[in-house]
Design an enzyme around this catalytic site. Structure first.
Site, PDB file in Angstrom:
ATOM      1  N   SER A 249      57.177  62.295  43.057  1.00 57.58           N
ATOM      2  CA  SER A 249      58.359  63.003  43.763  1.00 57.58           C
ATOM      3  C   SER A 249      59.619  61.528  44.255  1.00 57.58           C
ATOM      4  O   SER A 249      60.448  60.836  43.698  1.00 57.58           O
ATOM      5  CB  SER A 249      58.566  63.735  43.891  1.00 57.58           C
ATOM      6  OG  SER A 249      57.586  64.027  45.001  1.00 57.58           O
ATOM      7  N   HIS A 279      51.123  67.304  40.812  1.00 55.90           N
ATOM      8  CA  HIS A 279      51.565  66.769  41.717  1.00 55.90           C
ATOM      9  C   HIS A 279      52.059  68.029  42.184  1.00 55.90           C
ATOM     10  O   HIS A 279      51.279  68.908  42.871  1.00 55.90           O
ATOM     11  CB  HIS A 279      53.083  66.265  41.469  1.00 55.90           C
ATOM     12  CG  HIS A 279      54.305  65.632  42.114  1.00 55.90           C
ATOM     13  ND1 HIS A 279      53.308  64.850  43.069  1.00 55.90           N
ATOM     14  CD2 HIS A 279      55.227  65.105  42.133  1.00 55.90           C
ATOM     15  CE1 HIS A 279      54.395  64.994  44.360  1.00 55.90           C
ATOM     16  NE2 HIS A 279      54.970  64.479  43.622  1.00 55.90           N
ATOM     17  N   HIS A 325      42.999  63.867  45.887  1.00 55.93           N
ATOM     18  CA  HIS A 325      44.438  62.969  45.678  1.00 55.93           C
ATOM     19  C   HIS A 325      43.953  61.097  45.509  1.00 55.93           C
ATOM     20  O   HIS A 325      43.088  60.513  45.407  1.00 55.93           O
ATOM     21  CB  HIS A 325      44.287  63.379  47.630  1.00 55.93           C
ATOM     22  CG  HIS A 325      46.256  63.047  47.487  1.00 55.93           C
ATOM     23  ND1 HIS A 325      45.830  61.877  48.026  1.00 55.93           N
ATOM     24  CD2 HIS A 325      46.930  63.853  47.406  1.00 55.93           C
ATOM     25  CE1 HIS A 325      47.279  61.737  48.413  1.00 55.93           C
ATOM     26  NE2 HIS A 325      47.765  63.212  48.358  1.00 55.93           N
ATOM     27  N   ARG A 334      47.486  68.213  56.288  1.00 55.86           N
ATOM     28  CA  ARG A 334      48.555  69.296  56.248  1.00 55.86           C
ATOM     29  C   ARG A 334      47.523  70.480  55.763  1.00 55.86           C
ATOM     30  O   ARG A 334      48.214  71.069  55.964  1.00 55.86           O
ATOM     31  CB  ARG A 334      49.627  68.861  54.997  1.00 55.86           C
ATOM     32  CG  ARG A 334      50.642  67.853  55.624  1.00 55.86           C
ATOM     33  CD  ARG A 334      51.425  66.965  54.485  1.00 55.86           C
ATOM     34  NE  ARG A 334      49.917  66.500  53.182  1.00 55.86           N
ATOM     35  CZ  ARG A 334      50.718  65.658  51.942  1.00 55.86           C
ATOM     36  NH1 ARG A 334      52.274  65.759  51.542  1.00 55.86           N
ATOM     37  NH2 ARG A 334      50.082  66.087  50.748  1.00 55.86           N
ATOM     38  N   ASP A 380      48.255  71.353  49.310  1.00 55.52           N
ATOM     39  CA  ASP A 380      48.644  72.689  48.612  1.00 55.52           C
ATOM     40  C   ASP A 380      48.075  74.303  48.265  1.00 55.52           C
ATOM     41  O   ASP A 380      48.179  74.733  47.337  1.00 55.52           O
ATOM     42  CB  ASP A 380      48.970  71.800  46.810  1.00 55.52           C
ATOM     43  CG  ASP A 380      50.166  71.618  46.249  1.00 55.52           C
ATOM     44  OD1 ASP A 380      50.967  71.542  46.916  1.00 55.52           O
ATOM     45  OD2 ASP A 380      49.982  70.532  45.709  1.00 55.52           O
TER      46      ASP A 380
HETATM   47  C1  LIG Z   1      51.064  67.198  46.840  1.00 51.77           C
HETATM   48  C2  LIG Z   1      50.481  66.531  45.751  1.00 51.77           C
HETATM   49  O1  LIG Z   1      50.574  66.090  44.689  1.00 51.77           O
HETATM   50  S1  LIG Z   1      48.912  66.234  46.063  1.00 51.77           S
HETATM   51  C3  LIG Z   1      47.410  66.697  44.680  1.00 51.77           C
HETATM   52  C4  LIG Z   1      48.180  67.564  44.083  1.00 51.77           C
HETATM   53  N1  LIG Z   1      47.009  67.980  42.503  1.00 51.77           N
HETATM   54  C5  LIG Z   1      46.046  68.936  42.525  1.00 51.77           C
HETATM   55  O2  LIG Z   1      45.396  69.341  43.581  1.00 51.77           O
HETATM   56  C6  LIG Z   1      45.640  68.728  41.176  1.00 51.77           C
HETATM   57  C7  LIG Z   1      44.106  68.894  41.963  1.00 51.77           C
HETATM   58  N2  LIG Z   1      43.478  67.560  41.715  1.00 51.77           N
HETATM   59  C8  LIG Z   1      43.483  65.897  41.275  1.00 51.77           C
HETATM   60  O3  LIG Z   1      43.914  66.656  39.478  1.00 51.77           O
HETATM   61  C9  LIG Z   1      43.838  64.645  41.423  1.00 51.77           C
HETATM   62  O4  LIG Z   1      42.740  65.056  42.202  1.00 51.77           O
HETATM   63  C10 LIG Z   1      45.234  64.290  41.719  1.00 51.77           C
HETATM   64  C11 LIG Z   1      45.619  64.448  40.584  1.00 51.77           C
HETATM   65  C12 LIG Z   1      45.308  64.350  43.230  1.00 51.77           C
HETATM   66  C13 LIG Z   1      44.206  62.477  42.028  1.00 51.77           C
HETATM   67  O5  LIG Z   1      44.190  61.445  40.693  1.00 51.77           O
HETATM   68  P1  LIG Z   1      43.490  61.249  40.953  1.00 51.77           P
HETATM   69  O6  LIG Z   1      43.399  59.746  42.011  1.00 51.77           O
HETATM   70  O7  LIG Z   1      43.509  60.091  39.457  1.00 51.77           O
HETATM   71  O8  LIG Z   1      42.131  61.126  41.316  1.00 51.77           O
HETATM   72  P2  LIG Z   1      40.741  60.157  40.954  1.00 51.77           P
HETATM   73  O9  LIG Z   1      40.515  59.314  41.419  1.00 51.77           O
HETATM   74  O10 LIG Z   1      39.451  61.088  42.161  1.00 51.77           O
HETATM   75  O11 LIG Z   1      39.874  61.267  39.992  1.00 51.77           O
HETATM   76  C14 LIG Z   1      38.536  60.625  39.123  1.00 51.77           C
HETATM   77  C15 LIG Z   1      38.126  61.875  38.700  1.00 51.77           C
HETATM   78  O12 LIG Z   1      37.950  62.960  39.445  1.00 51.77           O
HETATM   79  C16 LIG Z   1      38.451  64.170  38.822  1.00 51.77           C
HETATM   80  N3  LIG Z   1      39.247  64.700  39.284  1.00 51.77           N
HETATM   81  C17 LIG Z   1      40.090  64.195  40.749  1.00 51.77           C
HETATM   82  N4  LIG Z   1      40.601  65.511  41.507  1.00 51.77           N
HETATM   83  C18 LIG Z   1      39.973  67.037  40.827  1.00 51.77           C
HETATM   84  C19 LIG Z   1      40.085  67.789  40.788  1.00 51.77           C
HETATM   85  N5  LIG Z   1      40.517  68.785  42.252  1.00 51.77           N
HETATM   86  N6  LIG Z   1      39.317  68.980  40.722  1.00 51.77           N
HETATM   87  C20 LIG Z   1      37.888  67.725  39.299  1.00 51.77           C
HETATM   88  N7  LIG Z   1      37.897  67.160  38.954  1.00 51.77           N
HETATM   89  C21 LIG Z   1      38.882  66.248  39.334  1.00 51.77           C
HETATM   90  C22 LIG Z   1      39.608  63.439  38.148  1.00 51.77           C
HETATM   91  O13 LIG Z   1      40.407  64.528  37.043  1.00 51.77           O
HETATM   92  C23 LIG Z   1      39.141  62.186  36.742  1.00 51.77           C
HETATM   93  O14 LIG Z   1      38.594  63.172  36.735  1.00 51.77           O
HETATM   94  P3  LIG Z   1      38.437  61.790  34.446  1.00 51.77           P
HETATM   95  O15 LIG Z   1      37.860  60.852  35.372  1.00 51.77           O
HETATM   96  O16 LIG Z   1      37.399  62.819  33.967  1.00 51.77           O
HETATM   97  O17 LIG Z   1      39.656  62.054  34.068  1.00 51.77           O
HETATM   98  O1  LIG Z   2      50.976  61.660  48.312  1.00 52.00           O
HETATM   99  C1  LIG Z   2      50.353  62.297  47.165  1.00 52.00           C
HETATM  100  O2  LIG Z   2      50.748  61.042  45.725  1.00 52.00           O
HETATM  101  C2  LIG Z   2      50.715  63.210  46.833  1.00 52.00           C
HETATM  102  C3  LIG Z   2      51.162  63.914  47.346  1.00 52.00           C
HETATM  103  O3  LIG Z   2      50.216  64.364  48.983  1.00 52.00           O
HETATM  104  C4  LIG Z   2      52.166  64.292  47.869  1.00 52.00           C
HETATM  105  O4  LIG Z   2      53.509  63.789  47.745  1.00 52.00           O
HETATM  106  O5  LIG Z   2      53.219  64.414  49.368  1.00 52.00           O
END
Ligand SMILES: CC(=O)SCCNC(=O)CCNC(=O)[C@H](O)C(C)(C)COP(=O)(O)OP(=O)(O)OC[C@H]1O[C@@H](n2cnc3c(N)ncnc32)[C@H](O)[C@@H]1OP(=O)(O)O
Ligand SMILES: O=C([O-])CC(=O)C(=O)O
Length: 445
Positions: A249, A279, A325, A334, A380
């Site tokens: 964002s 996100h 993350h 947080r 979250d």
């Molecule tokens: C405010 C925010 O934006 S905070 C983030 C909110 N999002 C979530 O909570 C959704 C769940 N989490 C995720 O999808 C991820 O951890 C993300 C998007 C936040 C970060 O993504 P990345 O930096 O690519 O994570 P990472 O390097 O750890 O990913 C490696 C692998 O682990 C997996 N993985 C990461 N987090 C999770 C999870 N919570 N559950 C299961 N698998 C996961 C990824 O899907 C990826 O799998 P792949 O290789 O088969 O594609």
């Molecule tokens: O930092 C990030 O990529 C996601 C996150 O936790 C936020 O935007 O608050």
């Protein structure tokens, strides 16, 4: 209509910011001149393909994320902000956070009061067409789409656009972007409250009380009179506001703003990114996940039962929402401060207890699965349970709350970008053939 007293206070805030601009411009000019050709780090092909993870490619003044310590707002950790920023009761005021992000200084109580009043007065200035547009949106449209449309429709009011068209000097752009930002921060809660009342309630907006702060006023407009909820909103809107510049964002807002699109255009784009499930939308997914778990396993499942459920979700190829993350490698501070709020205000709440049980189970399971780089909870994972406690069960609205908060951080970022005269963002992109060619040449060499 803005009163004469308020006009004086607006110029006082602007003046404080104007005071810090020259020295910051000088610092930047020195950095460019003396060190502009220094290398900040290598870039691997994996990083180019892998979402630019870890590349130091942006400059953002408002906050910095440390993988192990979490977010720092102008050098202050979240617990430090909770202690130092002015509050109405206990939790920091988001208005105070905006002041900190813009000026780099903790506001005094009286400076904060002035900003609180200013934002309250500006909240009443929503144009008639925005009200008509938001009220005409179909009830089944996702609230985030409604918010993005609402923000976009405010663009007619942009003071930056008027100033740009009138030929104002580049060095003064920030003044108008600051004006637009204050208007945006003040107006967005009212639009969000309209969306809440239209989508789930009786379409009648609760009364506004300009003597209240943004969070209390927002809560009242949505129909929440409980003062503990107002405190939760103050905490919520403060902790979600900023997370350095690379998150989707903030980056989208910065990118669009770099074309000199005004804050309304830029933040509408930011909101569209926030609406993605990896996100901001993860907070609604988290609550869905909690409710599904409760439905399947009852109110107080054991750790073993929860573990089985989590493993089933992973086996079906889905992610565990609220965990993992892109940058953090520890539990998100947080998350911690929301958990502390729950322990203090609702110690016996079953849903919050379930969040705590998941916290014991999920990191272990994700570590065993061995894929996620960070097995710990992010912001979250907790927010939905707190909102449900106060009766806000409409989980597809949750990201809108996030959007109200994020406006604070990213618009402070836009003000700084224009004050520092940052250029249009335009990195190079490569085709796969370009990369293959580079690899074959470097292997031969
Ligand atoms: C405010 C925010 O934006 S905070 C983030 C909110 N999002 C979530 O909570 C959704 C769940 N989490 C995720 O999808 C991820 O951890 C993300 C998007 C936040 C970060 O993504 P990345 O930096 O690519 O994570 P990472 O390097 O750890 O990913 C490696 C692998 O682990 C997996 N993985 C990461 N987090 C999770 C999870 N919570 N559950 C299961 N698998 C996961 C990824 O899907 C990826 O799998 P792949 O290789 O088969 O594609
Ligand atoms: O930092 C990030 O990529 C996601 C996150 O936790 C936020 O935007 O608050």
């Amino acid at each position: 209509m803005i009163s004469a007293t308020l006009k004086r206070s607006i110029s006082a805030l602007k003046q404080r910011f104007a005071d810090v601009i020259p020295e910051t411009r000088e610092r930047l000019a020195r950095l460019r001149k003396e060190h502009g050709n220094k290398v900040l780090g290598p870039i691997t092909i994996e990083q180019v393909i892998g979402g630019m993870r870890g590349i130091k490619g942006l400059m953002t003044e408002t906050s910095k994320l440390d993988a192990f310590k979490g977010i720092k707002f102008r050098g202050l950790t979240l617990p430090e902000c909770q202690v130092r920023l002015p509050s109405a009761k206990r939790e920091p005021l988001p208005e105070a956070m905006f002041y900190l992000l813009i000026t780099g200084e903790v506001p005094s109580n009286s400076d904060c009061d002035i900003l609180v009043r200013e934002i309250a007065e500006r909240s009443e200035t929503i144009p008639e067409h925005t009200v008509r547009i938001v009220n005409s949106l179909p009830q089944h449209m996702h609230p985030m789409n409604q918010l993005s449309i609402g923000v976009l429709s405010l663009q007619t009011e942009s003071k930056f656009v008027r100033a740009y068209n009138a030929g104002v000097k580049k060095e003064n752009y920030w003044e108008y972007v600051l004006e637009d930002s204050l208007d945006l921060i003040a107006r967005i809660p009212r639009i969000a409250a309209m969306i809440y009342r239209n989508t789930y309630k009786d379409r009648r907006l609760g009364p506004t009380d300009p003597s209240l702060d943004l969070s209390a006023n927002f809560s009242k407009m949505m129909g929440f009179e409980n003062e503990h909820f107002w405190e939760l909103m103050r905490l919520y809107l403060t902790i979600h506001c900023d997370h350095e510049g690379g998150n989707v964002s903030a980056h989208a807002t910065h990118l669009v703003g770099s074309a000199l699109s005004d804050p309304y255009l830029a933040y509408s784009a930011g909101l569209n990114g926030l609406a993605g499930p990896l996100h901001g939308l993860a907070n609604q997914e988290c609550l869905k996940f909690l409710l599904k778990l409760q439905e399947k396993t009852g109110q107080n499942p054991t750790e073993e039962v929860v573990e089985k459920f989590v493993k089933e979700i992973l086996a079906s190829g889905q992610v565990i929402p609220g965990y993992g993350h892109a940058v953090l490698r520890v539990t998100d501070p947080r998350f911690v401060c929301q958990m502390e709020f729950a322990k203090r205000v609702m110690p016996k709440d079953p849903l919050c207890k379930l969040v705590a049980t998941l916290y014991k189970v999920v990191p272990r399971v994700l570590k065993e699965a061995g894929k996620a780089a960070n097995p710990y909870p992010n912001v979250d994972a907790h927010s939905g349970a707190l909102l449900v406690y106060f009766g806000m069960r409409e989980f597809d609205f949750y990201t809108v709350l996030f959007g109200v908060s994020r406006a604070i951080g990213v618009s402070a970022g836009l003000v700084w970008s224009r004050a520092l005269g940052l250029p249009i963002e335009r990195p190079n992109s490569l085709t796969m053939a370009n990369i293959e060619e580079y690899v074959s040449k470097s292997t031969l060499a």
